[in-house]
Design a protein around this motif. Structure first.
Motif, PDB file in Angstrom:
ATOM      1  N   SER A   2       0.813  -1.210   0.000  1.00  0.00           N
ATOM      2  CA  SER A   2       0.000   0.000   0.000  1.00  0.00           C
ATOM      3  C   SER A   2       0.848   1.262   0.000  1.00  0.00           C
ATOM      4  O   SER A   2       0.526   2.257   0.635  1.00  0.00           O
ATOM      5  N   ARG A  96      -2.176  -2.331   8.912  1.00  0.00           N
ATOM      6  CA  ARG A  96      -3.015  -1.145   8.980  1.00  0.00           C
ATOM      7  C   ARG A  96      -3.412  -0.942  10.443  1.00  0.00           C
ATOM      8  O   ARG A  96      -3.896  -1.874  11.083  1.00  0.00           O
ATOM      9  N   THR A 119     -12.455   1.232   1.870  1.00  0.00           N
ATOM     10  CA  THR A 119     -11.375   0.634   1.075  1.00  0.00           C
ATOM     11  C   THR A 119     -10.550   1.698   0.353  1.00  0.00           C
ATOM     12  O   THR A 119     -11.006   2.820   0.107  1.00  0.00           O
ATOM     13  N   ASP A 120      -9.313   1.305   0.008  1.00  0.00           N
ATOM     14  CA  ASP A 120      -8.478   2.145  -0.848  1.00  0.00           C
ATOM     15  C   ASP A 120      -8.264   1.524  -2.212  1.00  0.00           C
ATOM     16  O   ASP A 120      -7.701   2.155  -3.105  1.00  0.00           O
ATOM     17  N   SER A 121      -8.685   0.288  -2.375  1.00  0.00           N
ATOM     18  CA  SER A 121      -8.699  -0.382  -3.662  1.00  0.00           C
ATOM     19  C   SER A 121      -9.689  -1.535  -3.542  1.00  0.00           C
ATOM     20  O   SER A 121     -10.017  -1.961  -2.424  1.00  0.00           O
ATOM     21  N   LYS A 126      -8.842  -0.199   3.964  1.00  0.00           N
ATOM     22  CA  LYS A 126      -7.770   0.777   4.106  1.00  0.00           C
ATOM     23  C   LYS A 126      -7.565   1.185   5.556  1.00  0.00           C
ATOM     24  O   LYS A 126      -8.413   0.964   6.423  1.00  0.00           O
ATOM     25  N   GLU A 184     -16.078   6.298   5.295  1.00  0.00           N
ATOM     26  CA  GLU A 184     -15.118   6.041   4.218  1.00  0.00           C
ATOM     27  C   GLU A 184     -13.860   6.879   4.400  1.00  0.00           C
ATOM     28  O   GLU A 184     -12.742   6.397   4.210  1.00  0.00           O
ATOM     29  N   ASN A 185     -14.028   8.133   4.776  1.00  0.00           N
ATOM     30  CA  ASN A 185     -12.904   9.042   4.984  1.00  0.00           C
ATOM     31  C   ASN A 185     -13.103   9.783   6.303  1.00  0.00           C
ATOM     32  O   ASN A 185     -14.238  10.122   6.675  1.00  0.00           O
TER      33      ASN A 185
END
Length: 504
Positions: A2, A96, A119-121, A126, A184-185
């Motif tokens: 990552s 993580r 998620t980041d992908s 993430k 999410e963020n």
């Protein structure tokens, strides 16, 4: 990795493996029974959502849960590792410091599933709030509480500077992050912070409860050895630290958090609290010493009832967490339990009466075989033929499991359990078998007599829960058993986490 530097990650992961103490507990055991029942595994390989293949969550801990206000549970987990993780404890690649999963599962009786992750992908959960991963500076960032107000999510977290001996760690500060996109963020700037330069700040690990127009913040200092303290803030002012007031033993006061006095006597760790509207009681679950306990009170400031052990370290070694599922209702209180050696999270259930006293406990003694002194079956377990205990990390939970194995004839593992005549009960057990198994049984029988109720099984791959309802009839005791006809070559059955509970 990552995008992280491989060298830094490897060194930091090694340091975490050697010194992490959020999960590790002192090597002592209690004799208290465990009334709670294992419902299912919710993270890692073998979990209902297969979080390892779905989002790269192979090993993780905690499971801080809150209602997002829109039909989902958000669950934040601590240090999380990828596909090179191996038990025991936290270790491996793809470290993580924190991740988040979402669940809309309303039927907790058969476990808890997740629908999505931050998620980041695709397929990769993430890190929500980054950490330096440098021992003595900032080792990791751990989520400790969550709550929603309107469409905004708030998450409390602590910045861990150094892991000390089991049960001890140093934090830099605790703070609150917020998210406006369902987790999410996360934004960490402009939010309240409780700095900890001298190591004695009272508000480092938190538990949120939203009630009566306020958000209540129960908190403890870093480590596992202190009392718990209480603050509250109007729900529209969560991000304004000056709006927080602290309970000083007789009143809510503004100003410094040093004015707070204990509301729960220590040792208190990994605190979870909810207001139970059905009972009009405040209920808390937390780690006390080496066990998980439950207490209740009419008011958040107490007085709180005496601690009731709901999970014993003797049955689930290295337990921590005990984070209450917000959708628990009626008699059933569900909570997330971490165990250090499996380094994953399990859903547990305990039954409570109207006064939040434990009722209908698990009647099976040593249900997970963790109290067994050796590889042979010892009281309260017995064998017909060949059986024993696997003293490894093969169990469904914890370190141990029972087994039956041979190459001819009938063999079983059993225990006599006291019951009330004429009463409905439910037996549950987790098991898996060799691929050639073709005629196994799990159930209850009269002591020294024929089966009362049983379920036949053939080859069972991953750990699977079997459920057998029965009525005790005229019996004051029954034998719970798992056995197999081993007439198809060498075959085995592994069993774990038994429970017999009175039906509601």
């Amino acid at each position: 990795m990552s995008g992280r530097a491989t060298k830094v990650l490897a060194a930091a992961a090694a340091a975490l493996t050697m010194t992490a103490s959020l999960g590790a507990v002192p090597a002592t055991a209690t004799t208290a029974p465990t009334p709670a029942v294992m419902v299912g595994k919710i993270t890692g390989p073998g979990s209902q959502s297969n979080t390892h293949t779905a989002w790269g969550i192979y090993g993780t801990d905690l499971g801080v849960m809150w209602d997002n206000g829109d039909g989902e549970i958000l669950a934040a987990f601590g240090d999380t590792f990828g596909n090179t993780w191996t038990p025991p404890g936290g270790n491996g690649n793809d470290w993580r410091s924190n991740v988040l999963l979402r669940s809309s599962d309303t039927d907790l009786s058969n476990g808890m599933t997740f629908d999505s992750a931050a998620t980041d992908s695709p397929g990769h959960a993430k890190e929500l709030i980054p950490s330096l991963k440098v021992d003595g500076v900032e080792m990791t960032v751990i989520p400790t509480a969550g709550v929603s107000v309107g469409t905004r999510q708030y998450m409390a977290y602590m910045s861990v500077r150094h892991w000390g001996p089991p049960g001890e760690w140093d934090t830099n500060y605790a703070a609150i992050a917020y998210s406006d996109d369902n987790g999410e963020n996360w934004v960490t700037t402009g939010a309240p912070t409780w700095d900890n330069p001298t190591g004695d700040n009272k508000f480092q690990m938190g538990a949120f409860v939203r009630h009566g127009g306020y958000v209540y913040l129960f908190a403890t200092p870093n480590g596992r050895n202190d009392d718990a303290f209480l603050a509250r803030v109007p729900e529209a002012s969560v991000l304004t630290k000056s709006a927080y007031t602290y309970w000083n033993g007789s009143a809510w006061v503004s100003g410094a958090d040093t004015q707070a006095t204990p509301v729960l006597d220590g040792p208190v760790a990994e605190l979870s609290v909810r207001y139970d509207a059905e009972r009009d009681l405040w209920i808390t679950v937390y780690m006390r010493g080496t066990d998980i306990v439950l207490r209740s009170a009419e008011n958040p400031t107490g007085p709180w009832s005496a601690p009731q052990v709901i999970v014993s370290d003797a049955d689930h070694p290295g337990p921590y967490g005990g984070f209450i599922h917000p959708w628990s209702s009626g008699d059933d209180l569900y909570f997330a339990l971490s165990q250090w050696n499996p380094y994953n999270v399990y859903l547990m259930r305990v039954s409570l009466d109207a006064d939040a006293n434990v009722v209908r406990p698990n009647l099976v003694a040593d249900p997970s075989f963790e109290r067994q002194p050796g590889s042979g079956a010892s009281a309260p377990w017995s064998c017909t033929g060949n059986c024993g205990v696997d003293a490894s990390i093969w169990g469904f939970s914890g370190d141990r499991n029972g087994f039956v194995r041979y190459n001819s004839g009938w063999h079983d593992l059993h225990q006599e359990v006291a019951v009330t005549p004429g009463t409905d009960y439910v037996l549950t057990a987790w098991l898996r078998t060799s691929s050639n198994n073709d005629n196994g049984f799990v159930g209850v029988r009269a002591v020294g007599g024929p089966p009362i109720a049983e379920t036949n099984f053939a080859s069972v791959g991953p750990w699977t829960r079997f459920t057998v309802p029965f009525n005790s009839g005229g019996n004051t005791a029954v034998e719970v058993f798992t056995g197999v006809w081993t007439d198809n070559g060498d075959m085995w059955v592994q069993v774990d986490d038994y429970a017999i509970v009175e039906a509601p």
